[in-house]
Scaffold this motif. Structure first.
Motif, PDB file in Angstrom:
ATOM      1  N   GLY A  45     -12.728 -14.488   5.924  1.00 33.89           N
ATOM      2  CA  GLY A  45     -11.475 -13.844   5.530  1.00 33.89           C
ATOM      3  C   GLY A  45     -10.744 -14.699   4.513  1.00 33.89           C
ATOM      4  N   ARG A  46      -9.609 -14.176   4.038  1.00 37.43           N
ATOM      5  CA  ARG A  46      -8.888 -14.900   2.988  1.00 37.43           C
ATOM      6  C   ARG A  46      -7.789 -15.805   3.530  1.00 37.43           C
ATOM      7  N   ARG A  47      -7.340 -15.536   4.760  1.00 39.44           N
ATOM      8  CA  ARG A  47      -6.175 -16.283   5.265  1.00 39.44           C
ATOM      9  C   ARG A  47      -6.582 -17.284   6.343  1.00 39.44           C
ATOM     10  N   VAL A  72     -14.416 -11.517  -0.577  1.00 38.30           N
ATOM     11  CA  VAL A  72     -15.655 -10.744  -0.792  1.00 38.30           C
ATOM     12  C   VAL A  72     -15.803 -10.291  -2.245  1.00 38.30           C
ATOM     13  N   ARG A  73     -14.703 -10.352  -3.013  1.00 38.14           N
ATOM     14  CA  ARG A  73     -14.779  -9.947  -4.418  1.00 38.14           C
ATOM     15  C   ARG A  73     -15.450 -11.006  -5.277  1.00 38.14           C
ATOM     16  N   LYS A  74     -15.600 -12.223  -4.737  1.00 32.84           N
ATOM     17  CA  LYS A  74     -16.159 -13.328  -5.541  1.00 32.84           C
ATOM     18  C   LYS A  74     -17.578 -13.616  -5.101  1.00 32.84           C
ATOM     19  N   GLY A 101      -9.091  -3.242   1.726  1.00 33.02           N
ATOM     20  CA  GLY A 101      -7.705  -3.231   1.264  1.00 33.02           C
ATOM     21  C   GLY A 101      -7.181  -1.817   1.340  1.00 33.02           C
ATOM     22  N   ASN A 102      -5.912  -1.692   1.664  1.00 27.01           N
ATOM     23  CA  ASN A 102      -5.370  -0.337   1.753  1.00 27.01           C
ATOM     24  C   ASN A 102      -3.860  -0.358   1.633  1.00 27.01           C
ATOM     25  N   PHE A 103      -3.317   0.690   1.042  1.00 28.04           N
ATOM     26  CA  PHE A 103      -1.882   0.960   1.040  1.00 28.04           C
ATOM     27  C   PHE A 103      -1.715   2.429   0.678  1.00 28.04           C
ATOM     28  N   LEU A 104      -0.616   3.012   1.143  1.00 31.62           N
ATOM     29  CA  LEU A 104      -0.329   4.409   0.817  1.00 31.62           C
ATOM     30  C   LEU A 104       0.342   4.464  -0.547  1.00 31.62           C
ATOM     31  N   LEU A 110       0.034   4.898  -8.748  1.00 33.00           N
ATOM     32  CA  LEU A 110      -1.014   3.860  -8.592  1.00 33.00           C
ATOM     33  C   LEU A 110      -1.512   3.468  -9.975  1.00 33.00           C
ATOM     34  N   SER A 111      -1.430   2.173 -10.283  1.00 28.40           N
ATOM     35  CA  SER A 111      -1.937   1.743 -11.593  1.00 28.40           C
ATOM     36  C   SER A 111      -3.463   1.693 -11.546  1.00 28.40           C
ATOM     37  N   PRO A 112      -4.107   1.816 -12.691  1.00 24.08           N
ATOM     38  CA  PRO A 112      -5.569   1.670 -12.700  1.00 24.08           C
ATOM     39  C   PRO A 112      -6.008   0.351 -12.069  1.00 24.08           C
ATOM     40  N   ASN A 113      -5.187  -0.689 -12.238  1.00 21.98           N
ATOM     41  CA  ASN A 113      -5.564  -1.968 -11.613  1.00 21.98           C
ATOM     42  C   ASN A 113      -5.446  -1.913 -10.086  1.00 21.98           C
ATOM     43  N   GLY A 114      -4.462  -1.158  -9.597  1.00 21.18           N
ATOM     44  CA  GLY A 114      -4.348  -0.971  -8.141  1.00 21.18           C
ATOM     45  C   GLY A 114      -5.570  -0.238  -7.597  1.00 21.18           C
ATOM     46  N   PHE A 115      -6.003   0.802  -8.323  1.00 22.27           N
ATOM     47  CA  PHE A 115      -7.212   1.546  -7.937  1.00 22.27           C
ATOM     48  C   PHE A 115      -8.409   0.599  -7.924  1.00 22.27           C
ATOM     49  N   LYS A 116      -8.517  -0.190  -8.994  1.00 23.10           N
ATOM     50  CA  LYS A 116      -9.661  -1.113  -9.131  1.00 23.10           C
ATOM     51  C   LYS A 116      -9.648  -2.171  -8.025  1.00 23.10           C
ATOM     52  N   THR A 117      -8.458  -2.632  -7.653  1.00 25.34           N
ATOM     53  CA  THR A 117      -8.362  -3.682  -6.628  1.00 25.34           C
ATOM     54  C   THR A 117      -9.026  -3.221  -5.325  1.00 25.34           C
ATOM     55  N   VAL A 118      -8.753  -1.978  -4.921  1.00 22.40           N
ATOM     56  CA  VAL A 118      -9.344  -1.470  -3.672  1.00 22.40           C
ATOM     57  C   VAL A 118     -10.841  -1.201  -3.847  1.00 22.40           C
ATOM     58  N   ASP A 212      -1.144   0.503  11.138  1.00 21.39           N
ATOM     59  CA  ASP A 212       0.220   0.111  10.752  1.00 21.39           C
ATOM     60  C   ASP A 212       0.550   0.617   9.358  1.00 21.39           C
ATOM     61  N   LYS A 213      -0.484   0.565   8.475  1.00 26.22           N
ATOM     62  CA  LYS A 213      -0.233   0.966   7.089  1.00 26.22           C
ATOM     63  C   LYS A 213      -0.254   2.482   6.921  1.00 26.22           C
ATOM     64  N   LEU A 214      -1.203   3.147   7.597  1.00 26.25           N
ATOM     65  CA  LEU A 214      -1.405   4.581   7.342  1.00 26.25           C
ATOM     66  C   LEU A 214      -0.547   5.479   8.220  1.00 26.25           C
TER      67      LEU A 214
END
Ligand code: COA
Length: 299
Positions: A45-47, A72-74, A101-104, A110-118, A212-214
């Motif tokens: 994990g990252r944290r 996992v992205r690296k 990753g997730n957010f509503l 949603l920016s293209p970068n936000g889409f790409k991040t997920v 919690d998020k959804l």
């Protein structure tokens, strides 16, 4: 943790599992149940603080566990983590791709970068981990007896792309791709390396970051409002037991499957007429439609 397991506590004895996103939520429950059924587990994990707490809780249950920080992205993180696990634990049998990753968000916000991040975390991250692990998972991989069968990949998918869902365009696209790569790898690595590749698609599961998020507290919907046929949200245990089923001898012929564990929630539809009304008027409605003459233009 849920109620006791129907499986013997040795069904995963001798197996080594790496669980990305294993420090919390569904990932931690899978790590716990794998450990309680005899596996050694590594969580990624990252944290750091989340991982440390999770490993302490696993070890307090007598589970052999280690934590590895990484994203996992690296691809360099993926390779380092997989190699560290094999060096420390001797082999790798099971990879669980739980990191997500997730957010509503509304599509226009949603920016293209936000889409790409997920997409990067869920889809590319899943592929990156599979790619780093294949050498060790395959039949005859490091630390394995050549007569042993190959390993297993389980990716945590979703139901968001069955039809469509509000405010989830990025995750729906990412998980649709996860299902697709599950089937491709089941075909190709099943054939070439005797690796099974499956996914689990959880419905609404209590006490998870996803829930919690959804289904945020501010506007929380009940199981009834969510339209779940079984009228309750699931437990993390339900998902973890499905993972144990796939990982144990019970799942040895399951390959390329997306196991939906949702109490039937994605099938939910509003009832058009009550059962009482149906019984009262059903035959009359049927009779009327039989005797109503259609206009000649419709014949
Ligand atoms: N609404 C809209 N856009 C959002 C957003 C939100 N709630 N959260 C992040 N984004 C966008 C950012 O604006 C950014 O795009 P931009 O550069 O065009 O502005 C992009 O996404 C990346 O954001 P960043 O915060 O740098 O990403 P990150 O890699 O640090 O975090 C997330 C990844 C956003 C997915 C974060 O929620 C996360 O790490 N989640 C992990 C845990 C999790 O979601 N678990 C749930 C499992 S179901």
């Amino acid at each position: 943790m849920g109620e006791g397991s129907p499986f013997k506590d040795t069904v995963l004895k001798g197996k080594v599992a790496l669980i990305t996103g294993g420090g919390s939520g569904i990932g931690l429950e899978i790590s716990t149940q794998f450990g309680l059924h005899g596996a050694s587990v590594a969580i990624m994990g990252r944290r750091r603080h989340v991982l440390d707490e999770a490993v302490a809780s696993l070890q307090s249950l007598g589970i052999q566990a280690m934590a590895l920080e990484g994203d996992v992205r690296k691809k360099e993180d993926a390779r380092r983590v997989v190699e560290t696990v094999v060096n420390a634990m001797g082999r790798l049998d099971i990879l669980v791709n739980g990191a997500a990753g997730n957010f509503l968000v509304a599509p226009e916000d949603l920016s293209p970068n936000g889409f790409k991040t997920v997409m990067d975390i869920d889809t590319l991250g899943t592929f990156t981990m599979c790619h780093a692990a294949v050498e060790y998972l395959k039949k005859g991989g490091k630390g394995k007896d050549p007569a042993e069968i190959g390993g297993l990949i389980i990716s945590i998918s979703a139901l968001l792309h069955y039809g469509a869902n509000w405010y989830q365009i990025h995750v729906a696209a990412a998980k649709a791709a996860v299902d697709s790569l599950t089937r491709s790898l089941a075909l190709e690595w099943g054939t070439d390396y005797n690796i099974r590749c499956n996914a689990i698609a959880p419905g609404p599961i209590a006490d998870t970051p996803g829930m919690d998020k959804l289904n945020p507290k501010e506007s929380e919907l009940s199981a009834e409002q969510l339209g779940i046929p079984l009228r309750r949200v699931g437990e993390k245990w339900d998902i973890a037991m499905s993972a144990v089923y796939l990982a144990a001898e019970t799942g040895k012929y399951v390959n390329g499957h997306v196991l939906v564990v949702d109490g039937g929630s994605w099938l939910a539809k509003p009832r058009p007429i009550s059962k009482g009304q149906l019984r009262q008027f059903g035959r009359a409605i049927e009779q009327r439609s039989r005797t109503t003459k259609l206009p000649s233009s419709k014949l």
